[in-house]
Write a protein that holds these residues in place. Sequence first.
Motif, PDB file in Angstrom:
ATOM      1  N   THR A 125       0.809  -1.223   0.000  1.00 52.29           N
ATOM      2  CA  THR A 125       0.000   0.000   0.000  1.00 52.29           C
ATOM      3  C   THR A 125       0.843   1.275   0.000  1.00 52.29           C
ATOM      4  OG1 THR A 125      -0.265  -0.234   2.406  1.00 52.29           O
ATOM      5  CG2 THR A 125      -2.033  -1.075   1.010  1.00 52.29           C
ATOM      6  N   TRP A 126       2.080   1.202   0.494  1.00 50.02           N
ATOM      7  CA  TRP A 126       2.941   2.390   0.498  1.00 50.02           C
ATOM      8  C   TRP A 126       3.190   2.894  -0.921  1.00 50.02           C
ATOM      9  CZ3 TRP A 126       7.483   3.073  -2.128  1.00 50.02           C
ATOM     10  CH2 TRP A 126       8.083   1.918  -2.668  1.00 50.02           C
ATOM     11  N   GLY A 127       3.125   2.005  -1.908  1.00 47.09           N
ATOM     12  CA  GLY A 127       3.455   2.357  -3.287  1.00 47.09           C
ATOM     13  C   GLY A 127       2.253   2.652  -4.167  1.00 47.09           C
ATOM     14  N   LEU A 128       1.063   2.807  -3.576  1.00 48.44           N
ATOM     15  CA  LEU A 128      -0.131   3.071  -4.373  1.00 48.44           C
ATOM     16  C   LEU A 128      -0.443   4.564  -4.383  1.00 48.44           C
ATOM     17  CD1 LEU A 128      -2.456   0.129  -3.253  1.00 48.44           C
ATOM     18  CD2 LEU A 128      -0.846   0.223  -5.174  1.00 48.44           C
ATOM     19  N   PRO A 129      -0.422   5.207  -5.548  1.00 48.79           N
ATOM     20  CA  PRO A 129      -0.687   6.653  -5.615  1.00 48.79           C
ATOM     21  C   PRO A 129      -2.097   7.036  -5.191  1.00 48.79           C
ATOM     22  CG  PRO A 129       0.362   5.865  -7.627  1.00 48.79           C
ATOM     23  CD  PRO A 129      -0.037   4.656  -6.848  1.00 48.79           C
ATOM     24  N   HIS A 130      -3.059   6.116  -5.346  1.00 53.38           N
ATOM     25  CA  HIS A 130      -4.452   6.390  -4.998  1.00 53.38           C
ATOM     26  C   HIS A 130      -4.923   5.375  -3.949  1.00 53.38           C
ATOM     27  CE1 HIS A 130      -4.597   8.186  -9.264  1.00 53.38           C
ATOM     28  NE2 HIS A 130      -4.495   9.168  -8.382  1.00 53.38           N
ATOM     29  N   LEU A 131      -4.340   5.436  -2.790  1.00 52.47           N
ATOM     30  CA  LEU A 131      -4.673   4.456  -1.752  1.00 52.47           C
ATOM     31  C   LEU A 131      -6.126   4.572  -1.327  1.00 52.47           C
ATOM     32  CD1 LEU A 131      -3.782   2.197   0.097  1.00 52.47           C
ATOM     33  CD2 LEU A 131      -2.876   3.911   1.703  1.00 52.47           C
ATOM     34  N   ASP A 132      -6.667   5.774  -1.292  1.00 57.39           N
ATOM     35  CA  ASP A 132      -8.075   5.937  -0.909  1.00 57.39           C
ATOM     36  C   ASP A 132      -8.988   5.177  -1.860  1.00 57.39           C
ATOM     37  OD1 ASP A 132      -7.397   7.655  -3.009  1.00 57.39           O
ATOM     38  OD2 ASP A 132      -8.739   9.258  -2.348  1.00 57.39           O
ATOM     39  N   GLN A 133      -8.723   5.285  -3.156  1.00 53.47           N
ATOM     40  CA  GLN A 133      -9.534   4.572  -4.140  1.00 53.47           C
ATOM     41  C   GLN A 133      -9.331   3.062  -4.046  1.00 53.47           C
ATOM     42  OE1 GLN A 133      -8.948   6.214  -8.085  1.00 53.47           O
ATOM     43  NE2 GLN A 133      -8.926   8.315  -7.301  1.00 53.47           N
ATOM     44  N   ALA A 134      -8.089   2.652  -3.771  1.00 57.67           N
ATOM     45  CA  ALA A 134      -7.807   1.220  -3.643  1.00 57.67           C
ATOM     46  C   ALA A 134      -8.590   0.621  -2.483  1.00 57.67           C
ATOM     47  CB  ALA A 134      -6.320   1.001  -3.446  1.00 57.67           C
ATOM     48  N   TYR A 135      -8.562   1.282  -1.327  1.00 63.40           N
ATOM     49  CA  TYR A 135      -9.292   0.765  -0.173  1.00 63.40           C
ATOM     50  C   TYR A 135     -10.787   0.658  -0.473  1.00 63.40           C
ATOM     51  CZ  TYR A 135      -5.415   0.908   3.223  1.00 63.40           C
ATOM     52  OH  TYR A 135      -4.257   0.658   3.926  1.00 63.40           O
ATOM     53  N   ALA A 136     -11.351   1.649  -1.150  1.00 64.63           N
ATOM     54  CA  ALA A 136     -12.775   1.620  -1.483  1.00 64.63           C
ATOM     55  C   ALA A 136     -13.083   0.471  -2.455  1.00 64.63           C
ATOM     56  CB  ALA A 136     -13.204   2.954  -2.088  1.00 64.63           C
ATOM     57  N   THR A 137     -12.214   0.284  -3.433  1.00 60.95           N
ATOM     58  CA  THR A 137     -12.407  -0.798  -4.398  1.00 60.95           C
ATOM     59  C   THR A 137     -12.300  -2.160  -3.727  1.00 60.95           C
ATOM     60  OG1 THR A 137     -11.542   0.542  -6.213  1.00 60.95           O
ATOM     61  CG2 THR A 137     -11.488  -1.850  -6.505  1.00 60.95           C
ATOM     62  N   TRP A 138     -11.322  -2.313  -2.855  1.00 50.63           N
ATOM     63  CA  TRP A 138     -11.136  -3.594  -2.184  1.00 50.63           C
ATOM     64  C   TRP A 138     -12.335  -3.945  -1.313  1.00 50.63           C
ATOM     65  CZ3 TRP A 138      -5.407  -2.741  -0.211  1.00 50.63           C
ATOM     66  CH2 TRP A 138      -4.571  -2.596  -1.334  1.00 50.63           C
ATOM     67  N   ARG A 139     -12.933  -2.946  -0.686  1.00 51.71           N
ATOM     68  CA  ARG A 139     -14.094  -3.224   0.148  1.00 51.71           C
ATOM     69  C   ARG A 139     -15.206  -3.857  -0.683  1.00 51.71           C
ATOM     70  NH1 ARG A 139     -18.956  -1.730   1.872  1.00 51.71           N
ATOM     71  NH2 ARG A 139     -19.415  -1.851   4.122  1.00 51.71           N
ATOM     72  N   ARG A 140     -15.394  -3.378  -1.907  1.00 51.09           N
ATOM     73  CA  ARG A 140     -16.441  -3.937  -2.763  1.00 51.09           C
ATOM     74  C   ARG A 140     -16.150  -5.386  -3.148  1.00 51.09           C
ATOM     75  NH1 ARG A 140     -16.229   1.438  -4.765  1.00 51.09           N
ATOM     76  NH2 ARG A 140     -14.821   0.910  -6.475  1.00 51.09           N
ATOM     77  N   LEU A 141     -14.885  -5.773  -3.122  1.00 47.53           N
ATOM     78  CA  LEU A 141     -14.531  -7.156  -3.467  1.00 47.53           C
ATOM     79  C   LEU A 141     -14.802  -8.131  -2.325  1.00 47.53           C
ATOM     80  CD1 LEU A 141     -11.120  -6.620  -5.317  1.00 47.53           C
ATOM     81  CD2 LEU A 141     -13.395  -6.877  -6.321  1.00 47.53           C
ATOM     82  N   LEU A 142     -14.945  -7.599  -1.113  1.00 44.73           N
ATOM     83  CA  LEU A 142     -15.150  -8.445   0.057  1.00 44.73           C
ATOM     84  C   LEU A 142     -16.621  -8.817   0.235  1.00 44.73           C
ATOM     85  CD1 LEU A 142     -12.807  -6.623   2.601  1.00 44.73           C
ATOM     86  CD2 LEU A 142     -12.514  -8.977   1.775  1.00 44.73           C
ATOM     87  N   LYS A 143     -16.846 -10.007   0.754  1.00 45.51           N
ATOM     88  CA  LYS A 143     -18.186 -10.391   1.173  1.00 45.51           C
ATOM     89  C   LYS A 143     -18.546  -9.615   2.444  1.00 45.51           C
ATOM     90  CE  LYS A 143     -17.438 -15.109  -0.531  1.00 45.51           C
ATOM     91  NZ  LYS A 143     -17.342 -16.552  -0.157  1.00 45.51           N
TER      92      LYS A 143
END
Length: 241
Positions: A125-143
Amino acid sequence: MDDLEEFKEKFTAYWNGRAEGFYDLRRKELASDMHLRWLQEIESRLPQGEALSILDIGCGPGLFSCMLAGRGHTVLGIDIADEMIAEAHRLSKELNVDATFAVMDAEQPTLEPGSFDAIVTRNLTWGLPHLDQAYATWRRLLKPGGALICFDADYVHEQVSLPDVPGSADSVISDDQREAYQEFKDTLRPIQRKRPAWDVELLQKACYSDIEVDEGLWKRIYLERDELYNPSPMFAVVARA
């Protein structure tokens, strides 16, 4: 970040160049007690269940993916670097475990929503320029009730290096790779705040619940100052969908 695509191209090339060296280090990690420490840290945070569906984001040469597949879970490991994925396939074959791997952008994984009981990630996660968007996207992938388990450190704000141990991650990279790594941190520093407090804010905005932070993780993992030692104080952040 306007140069996001250029940044990702350079970032991908960097990790492709380090894939073989990382594979060698992960094999050494498997031969040590360290992989058991990591397994304990992961399993203590997973949802209940004997056969979970797990996504390993930024899987590198597949260490976590293979460890968890070996415990009976269904695991997909993804990484933006195709050479890392090649090494992950190599590791799974050597260990004879049934893990699946794919080249994919961590910030924009092309996967079905609600597919996973858990997402795990280490030093990504330290290397992701859009960590906020990544966290939001990952949440949608979770049950519903699924867990995000993130292990990382505040790498972009630190001024430490690995110990001068033959074979360590720092000792086997070229001067060009060392310079590129510093450039990545310089680029990301202005857009990242101090972690893991920043992670908690981003996870709250992305509507996760039951957010927990463990800043003592590194003290339980890195007991020896050997070639696997990481001087950065790694933390764990866990959140539920």
